[in-house]
Design an enzyme around this catalytic site. Structure first.
Site, PDB file in Angstrom:
ATOM      1  N   LYS A  32       0.852  -1.193   0.000  1.00 53.05           N
ATOM      2  CA  LYS A  32       0.000   0.000   0.000  1.00 53.05           C
ATOM      3  C   LYS A  32       0.882   1.236   0.000  1.00 53.05           C
ATOM      4  O   LYS A  32       1.784   1.366   0.828  1.00 53.05           O
ATOM      5  CB  LYS A  32      -0.917   0.027   1.222  1.00 53.05           C
ATOM      6  CG  LYS A  32      -1.805   1.276   1.293  1.00 53.05           C
ATOM      7  CD  LYS A  32      -2.753   1.238   2.479  1.00 53.05           C
ATOM      8  CE  LYS A  32      -2.126   1.671   3.786  1.00 53.05           C
ATOM      9  NZ  LYS A  32      -1.873   3.137   3.841  1.00 53.05           N
ATOM     10  N   ASP A  59      -3.465   4.318  -1.872  1.00 49.16           N
ATOM     11  CA  ASP A  59      -4.408   4.720  -0.811  1.00 49.16           C
ATOM     12  C   ASP A  59      -4.409   6.247  -0.657  1.00 49.16           C
ATOM     13  O   ASP A  59      -3.748   6.795   0.217  1.00 49.16           O
ATOM     14  CB  ASP A  59      -3.964   4.031   0.485  1.00 49.16           C
ATOM     15  CG  ASP A  59      -4.799   4.419   1.695  1.00 49.16           C
ATOM     16  OD1 ASP A  59      -5.962   4.811   1.516  1.00 49.16           O
ATOM     17  OD2 ASP A  59      -4.270   4.325   2.818  1.00 49.16           O
ATOM     18  N   LYS A  61      -7.555   8.065  -0.870  1.00 54.18           N
ATOM     19  CA  LYS A  61      -8.843   8.437  -0.263  1.00 54.18           C
ATOM     20  C   LYS A  61      -9.441   9.715  -0.860  1.00 54.18           C
ATOM     21  O   LYS A  61      -9.726  10.681  -0.158  1.00 54.18           O
ATOM     22  CB  LYS A  61      -8.700   8.605   1.256  1.00 54.18           C
ATOM     23  CG  LYS A  61      -8.202   7.376   2.006  1.00 54.18           C
ATOM     24  CD  LYS A  61      -8.175   7.614   3.511  1.00 54.18           C
ATOM     25  CE  LYS A  61      -7.669   6.427   4.281  1.00 54.18           C
ATOM     26  NZ  LYS A  61      -6.205   6.242   4.156  1.00 54.18           N
ATOM     27  N   ASP A  64     -14.067  14.625  -3.191  1.00 53.13           N
ATOM     28  CA  ASP A  64     -14.237  15.958  -3.783  1.00 53.13           C
ATOM     29  C   ASP A  64     -15.510  15.927  -4.616  1.00 53.13           C
ATOM     30  O   ASP A  64     -16.247  14.939  -4.602  1.00 53.13           O
ATOM     31  CB  ASP A  64     -13.005  16.304  -4.642  1.00 53.13           C
ATOM     32  CG  ASP A  64     -12.698  17.804  -4.641  1.00 53.13           C
ATOM     33  OD1 ASP A  64     -13.642  18.590  -4.868  1.00 53.13           O
ATOM     34  OD2 ASP A  64     -11.528  18.176  -4.417  1.00 53.13           O
ATOM     35  N   THR A 119     -10.438   3.739  10.822  1.00 52.59           N
ATOM     36  CA  THR A 119     -10.311   2.877  12.003  1.00 52.59           C
ATOM     37  C   THR A 119      -9.914   3.652  13.250  1.00 52.59           C
ATOM     38  O   THR A 119      -9.944   3.110  14.358  1.00 52.59           O
ATOM     39  CB  THR A 119      -9.289   1.745  11.766  1.00 52.59           C
ATOM     40  OG1 THR A 119      -8.064   2.309  11.289  1.00 52.59           O
ATOM     41  CG2 THR A 119      -9.814   0.750  10.757  1.00 52.59           C
ATOM     42  N   ARG A 211       2.761  -1.127  10.833  1.00 53.87           N
ATOM     43  CA  ARG A 211       3.822  -1.194  11.831  1.00 53.87           C
ATOM     44  C   ARG A 211       4.142  -2.585  12.363  1.00 53.87           C
ATOM     45  O   ARG A 211       5.310  -2.876  12.631  1.00 53.87           O
ATOM     46  CB  ARG A 211       3.503  -0.228  12.986  1.00 53.87           C
ATOM     47  CG  ARG A 211       3.742   1.228  12.599  1.00 53.87           C
ATOM     48  CD  ARG A 211       3.054   2.202  13.528  1.00 53.87           C
ATOM     49  NE  ARG A 211       1.593   2.216  13.325  1.00 53.87           N
ATOM     50  CZ  ARG A 211       0.776   3.064  13.914  1.00 53.87           C
ATOM     51  NH1 ARG A 211       1.241   3.946  14.764  1.00 53.87           N
ATOM     52  NH2 ARG A 211      -0.518   3.029  13.658  1.00 53.87           N
TER      53      ARG A 211
END
Length: 233
Positions: A32, A59, A61, A64, A119, A211
């Site tokens: 990603k 990614d 997002k 608009d 999340t 991570r």
């Protein structure tokens, strides 16, 4: 639809990114590329990672007006990514425009998914700060149904909502789930989290893991652990 683990390459620049990817000699993980890396390095980083044989989830997002999203998706479709996304909160019209823009002249396009709720968003924050008074699960399912109506392939949702999204939208509607941590790991700033094994059980199609892999002492071993727990290989 095959399950897969997507590694979130949330690095500040190309040097760190390729130093990380160079650790993988036997695998070509699905990766990603998020805002930080894309804004730092631009489209070239996508082309370089793609040329190394990796699948890419871009990614960014988008959110608009429909015309702007349509034109932006037309640009992104030329980068040959495998998956990209937008915010479902942008409405059905915006999502339909995104599909139109992303679809190439030959009819092909990357997978397109919609973010339902981040999340990091809890129900309390959603209600108090965004003034969305419906329960968070109802909001997520409604956003997923809107995405399906608009012709999208699936949604980004936490693993805790993947089952209800499948129930509402059908088993072929993809769920891509961040917020995944090992059972013995730190949850960080995520609120709605679960483990790879639990995500598999719930019905996630893809898990996005950052991570727990990128900051691990042995990232390749952590990736393999993730694949074993989620895919079962």
């Amino acid at each position: 639809m095959g399950k897969d683990v997507i590694i979130a390459c949330d690095f500040a620049g190309a040097e760190q990114t390729f130093a990380f990817l160079d650790k993988f000699r036997d695998e070509k993980p699905f990766v990603k590329i998020g805002m930080e890396l894309f804004y730092a390095e631009g489209p070239q980083i996508v082309k370089e990672i793609k040329s190394r044989g990796h699948k890419i989830f871009l990614d960014l997002k988008l959110h608009d007006i429909p015309n702007t999203v349509k034109k932006s998706m037309a640009v992104l479709s030329k980068l040959d990514v495998d998956m990209t996304n937008l915010h479902a909160a942008g409405t059905i019209d915006m999502m339909k425009a995104a599909v139109e823009g992303l679809t190439r002249e030959d009819g092909t396009r990357p997978l397109l998914i919609a973010v339902t709720q981040l999340t990091s968003t809890s129900e309390e924050r959603m209600q108090n700060e965004l003034l969305i008074n419906a329960p968070i699960n109802d909001t997520i399912v409604k956003y997923a149904l809107n995405a399906k109506e608009a012709g999208l392939d699936g949604v980004v949702c936490s693993p805790l909502e993947a089952g209800m999204v499948k129930e509402a939208c059908g088993k072929d509607f993809m769920t891509v789930t961040p917020g995944v941590r090992f059972a013995d790991g730190d949850v960080g700033d995520q609120v709605r989290v679960t483990t790879p094994a639990k995500a598999k059980e719930i019905g996630s199609d893809y898990i996005v893991v950052g991570r727990p892999i990128t900051a691990a002492d042995d990232p390749v071993a952590a990736y393999r652990r993730c694949v074993k727990e989620f895919v079962g290989e």
